[in-house]
Design a protein around this motif. Structure first.
Motif, short mmCIF file in Angstrom:
data_model
loop_
_atom_site.label_atom_id
_atom_site.label_comp_id
_atom_site.label_asym_id
_atom_site.label_seq_id
_atom_site.Cartn_x
_atom_site.Cartn_y
_atom_site.Cartn_z
N LEU A 168 0.84 -1.19 0.00
CA LEU A 168 0.00 0.00 0.00
C LEU A 168 0.88 1.25 0.00
N ARG A 169 0.41 2.29 -0.67
CA ARG A 169 1.16 3.55 -0.73
C ARG A 169 0.67 4.44 0.40
N ALA A 170 1.49 4.56 1.43
CA ALA A 170 1.13 5.40 2.58
C ALA A 170 1.38 6.87 2.26
N ILE A 171 0.65 7.75 2.96
CA ILE A 171 0.88 9.18 2.83
C ILE A 171 1.92 9.58 3.86
N PRO A 172 3.05 10.14 3.44
CA PRO A 172 4.11 10.47 4.40
C PRO A 172 3.69 11.60 5.34
N GLY A 173 4.28 11.62 6.53
CA GLY A 173 4.00 12.67 7.51
C GLY A 173 2.70 12.44 8.22
N SER A 174 2.20 13.46 8.89
CA SER A 174 0.94 13.40 9.63
C SER A 174 0.27 14.77 9.53
N PRO A 175 -1.05 14.82 9.77
CA PRO A 175 -1.74 16.12 9.69
C PRO A 175 -1.11 17.14 10.62
N PRO A 176 -1.09 18.41 10.21
CA PRO A 176 -0.44 19.45 11.02
C PRO A 176 -1.22 19.74 12.30
N THR A 177 -0.50 20.19 13.31
CA THR A 177 -1.13 20.65 14.54
C THR A 177 -1.76 22.01 14.29
N PRO A 178 -3.04 22.22 14.62
CA PRO A 178 -3.70 23.49 14.32
C PRO A 178 -2.99 24.70 14.91
N ALA A 179 -2.31 24.51 16.05
CA ALA A 179 -1.62 25.63 16.68
C ALA A 179 -0.33 26.00 15.95
N ARG A 180 0.17 25.09 15.09
CA ARG A 180 1.44 25.37 14.39
C ARG A 180 1.29 24.95 12.93
N LEU A 181 0.39 25.62 12.20
CA LEU A 181 0.20 25.30 10.80
C LEU A 181 1.39 25.75 9.97
N PRO A 182 1.82 24.93 9.00
CA PRO A 182 2.93 25.34 8.14
C PRO A 182 2.48 26.40 7.14
#
Length: 292
Positions: free
Chosen positions: A276-290
């Motif tokens: 399976l092709r995983a999505i790298p990383g994880s969802p951002p923290t709302p307090a520290r959006l990129p």
């Protein structure tokens, strides 16, 4: 080709530029940001994304169910031509459970363990003005409608005496009690095994056709979207990444995140042994959006 008949129908629900935040110790944390979508009559809208992408906060904002310290900052929630944002709680109570109903993820948590299932369905009717006798008859009718067997006996059973799939059918019956125009289903099959998931999805399809419901289906499962939904909103980090008709989004996703979600779904026609092709990383923290 665009379906002109669908496009020309006025939406039942139109969410415009909805933003909500939670008050932190030093600053407000934006949880959903400028979210817009619409739900047309007799259609199913899927809202998808990873856990933490803002799906449930979005629909709770629509229903006026954000708990303190959450609040809506900006935006409109037009339902049947009426803006729900800022309505007094007494007015929202008349809408919740009557015009807009919700099915939650865990039926065990949604049901009262010390009340029979019949009492709980009847309660949803009584609070909106029905008499006790009429509510009892309607409860029997609803249990039949959602596929509960031997309703004359089971109406007086308690939730712990039902299987997980039967409990979820009871929760759906409660949601349908007052013949709502819009049903919001927040991952209603996640806590169920695969066979029961399929039965609940088929039930929702049948009820949509039979009752003329509009449905918002919140899920992280693109297979559920393909099975049930007409339209799709993809969320990530509290924002809408992409929206459109399911067939269009699946055939030609425009956003890399949407494409990654589709590629992470197992396929029976894939090569044997392929990963399976995983999505790298994880969802951002709302307090520290990129940025970006």
């Amino acid at each position: 080709m665009t379906d002109i008949s669908v496009q020309s129908v006025a939406p039942l629900l139109n969410v415009e530029g909805l933003s909500a935040s939670f008050a932190g110790r030093h600053t407000n944390i934006r949880i959903i940001d400028n979210v817009s979508f619409e739900v047309k009559p007799r259609r199913v809208l899927g809202i998808v994304g990873e856990s933490g992408s803002g799906k449930s906060v979005t629909v709770r904002s629509v229903l006026g169910m954000l708990r303190h310290p959450g609040r809506i900052d900006t935006g409109k929630v037009m339902f049947n031509g009426r803006d729900l944002v800022g309505l007094p709680e007494t007015e929202m109570r008349k809408i919740r459970g009557k015009d807009i109903a919700m099915v939650f993820q865990d039926p065990q948590a949604a049901l009262n363990p010390v009340m029979t299932v019949g009492e709980q369905i009847a309660e949803a009717l009584v609070v909106h003005g029905a008499g006790r006798a009429a509510a009892r008859e309607r409860a029997l009718e609803l249990l039949r409608q959602v596929g509960i067997p031997d309703v004359e006996h089971n109406v007086d059973q308690y939730p712990h005496q039902f299987s997980g799939g039967m409990r979820q059918r009871v929760v759906i019956a409660i949601a349908l009690a007052n013949k709502p125009l819009l049903l919001i289903a927040d991952e209603p099959t996640t806590a169920l095994d695969v066979t029961i998931q399929a039965q609940i999805l088929r039930l929702l399809c049948d009820l949509k056709d039979e009752l003329g419901l509009s449905i918002i289906m919140i899920t992280h499962d693109m297979g559920v979207v393909a099975e049930l939904c007409d339209d799709l909103v993809v969320m990530y980090g509290g924002r809408v990444m992409e929206r459109g008709r399911v067939a269009d989004v699946f055939s030609a996703p425009r956003h890399p995140y949407t494409a990654a979600l589709l590629h992470s779904v197992p396929r029976i026609d894939s090569d044997t042994g392929s990963q399976l092709r995983a999505i790298p990383g994880s969802p951002p923290t709302p307090a520290r959006l990129p940025s970006g």
